[in-house]
Motif scaffolding. Sequence first.
Motif, PDB file in Angstrom:
ATOM      1  N   ASP A  16      41.049  46.910  39.366  1.00  0.00           N
ATOM      2  CA  ASP A  16      39.805  47.346  39.980  1.00  0.00           C
ATOM      3  C   ASP A  16      40.037  47.486  41.473  1.00  0.00           C
ATOM      4  OD1 ASP A  16      38.614  47.255  37.558  1.00  0.00           O
ATOM      5  OD2 ASP A  16      37.219  45.629  38.026  1.00  0.00           O
TER       6      ASP A  16
ATOM      7  N   ARG B 216      40.107  34.981  38.717  1.00  0.00           N
ATOM      8  CA  ARG B 216      39.379  36.193  39.070  1.00  0.00           C
ATOM      9  C   ARG B 216      38.541  35.920  40.319  1.00  0.00           C
ATOM     10  NH1 ARG B 216      38.507  41.372  37.200  1.00  0.00           N
ATOM     11  NH2 ARG B 216      36.381  42.137  37.304  1.00  0.00           N
TER      12      ARG B 216
ATOM     13  N   ASP C  13      37.992  46.598  43.771  1.00  0.00           N
ATOM     14  CA  ASP C  13      37.240  45.623  44.569  1.00  0.00           C
ATOM     15  C   ASP C  13      37.981  44.311  44.845  1.00  0.00           C
ATOM     16  OD1 ASP C  13      37.229  44.537  42.081  1.00  0.00           O
ATOM     17  OD2 ASP C  13      35.084  44.739  41.737  1.00  0.00           O
TER      18      ASP C  13
ATOM     19  N   ARG D  38      34.116  39.791  44.241  1.00  0.00           N
ATOM     20  CA  ARG D  38      34.220  41.133  44.782  1.00  0.00           C
ATOM     21  C   ARG D  38      34.377  41.064  46.297  1.00  0.00           C
ATOM     22  NH1 ARG D  38      32.699  46.345  44.734  1.00  0.00           N
ATOM     23  NH2 ARG D  38      32.751  47.061  42.596  1.00  0.00           N
TER      24      ARG D  38
ATOM     25  N   GLN E 280      38.940  42.098  42.834  1.00  0.00           N
ATOM     26  CA  GLN E 280      38.661  40.979  41.933  1.00  0.00           C
ATOM     27  C   GLN E 280      39.935  40.602  41.172  1.00  0.00           C
ATOM     28  OE1 GLN E 280      34.850  42.384  39.889  1.00  0.00           O
ATOM     29  NE2 GLN E 280      34.456  40.224  40.261  1.00  0.00           N
TER      30      GLN E 280
HETATM   31 MG    MG Z   1      34.556  44.339  39.965  1.00  0.00          MG
END
Ligand code: MG
Length: 327
Positions: A100, A203, A102, A206, A104
């Motif tokens: 992703d 994880r 962002d 964001r 993450q």
């Molecule tokens: Mg995300």
Amino acid sequence: MNESTQQKPIISIVSPVYNEEAVLVELHRRVSQVMDQQDELWELVLVNDGSRDRSAEIIDELHQKDPRVKGISFSRNFGFQVAVTAGLNHAQGDAVILTDADLQDPPEVYPEMIAKWREGYEVVYGVRASREGETWFKLFTAKVFYRLIRRITKIDIPLDTGDFRLMDRRVVQAINNMPERNRFLRGMIPWVGFKQTGVEYERAVRFAGESKFGSVRQMLPFALDAITSFSYLPLQLATYLGFIIAIISGLAILTVVLVRLFGPESPLLGQATTLVSVLFLGGVQLISLGIIGEYLGRIYDEVKGRPLYLVDKKWGFSEEKSADSTD
Ligand code: MG
Ligand code: UDP
């Protein structure tokens, strides 16, 4: 260095981008930081999925500064799965890391994934050891959803994984050869097979901006695509329900006849009973029709055979590649 004389990258990092102006520069910085310590040549492929913010301009600037950043811009928003597909179509590396935009999925996990790939695994997926900053609603629905999917489909989707993973060229090739329109990559990749393994990671939250998959309205189509792509169970449900209701009503008819012949005088069934049973059957039939409709609509999408996406602009890809959008 001229683009055509540039050497082929070994590792491609592919990321879909939808209104991510706030994270792209940081993504490039973090990815470079990690990858520059590796021996392999690399590229960062950003797929701009019809962003309405400055994402496209930022990709352009990044590409001017660092030609290892390449980009594809769609003519409009085609959705996450299609954006990832376009990235896989264009990535040139022997291994492709899907992430992703962002942050993450921390780039610091790449070396571990690459090491597993060097050991001979064709797919190395990221297993979420923890998920910071997600709503309980998202965590709960994700948990229920993946357990349901595992039960009703024959493919083995590893639990607690997202789309963050490394794939060998052979797997990428296989995915590129799957023409389906309703794409559920989290199922398609395990379906391909080969040697697959996982590495654990934390994880992160964001980096900036907001989630595009936070509400039920955004998550439901994804769930329906996943189920219809890999399971016929909803269709078979109508058959099972039909049998069950037929058996129950058979017994009921028998009872009514026996009571009428040998039972007491009083009438057994009233208007309300009739109405309720008719409504119940009507409901069951409508649900069954709806389920058939879900599959039928998807078959219609496939039959139309439209291109998966339309490209508006590319950065860093040679012209022969850009002529066709479904290459
Ligand atoms: Mg995300
Ligand atoms: N994304 C996309 N097209 C869309 C929606 C999202 O390309 O229509 C991208 C988005 O830019 C991000 C990734 O998909 O890189 C995951 O989205 P997000 O972080 O919003 O989802 P979450 O992590 O909250 O599930």
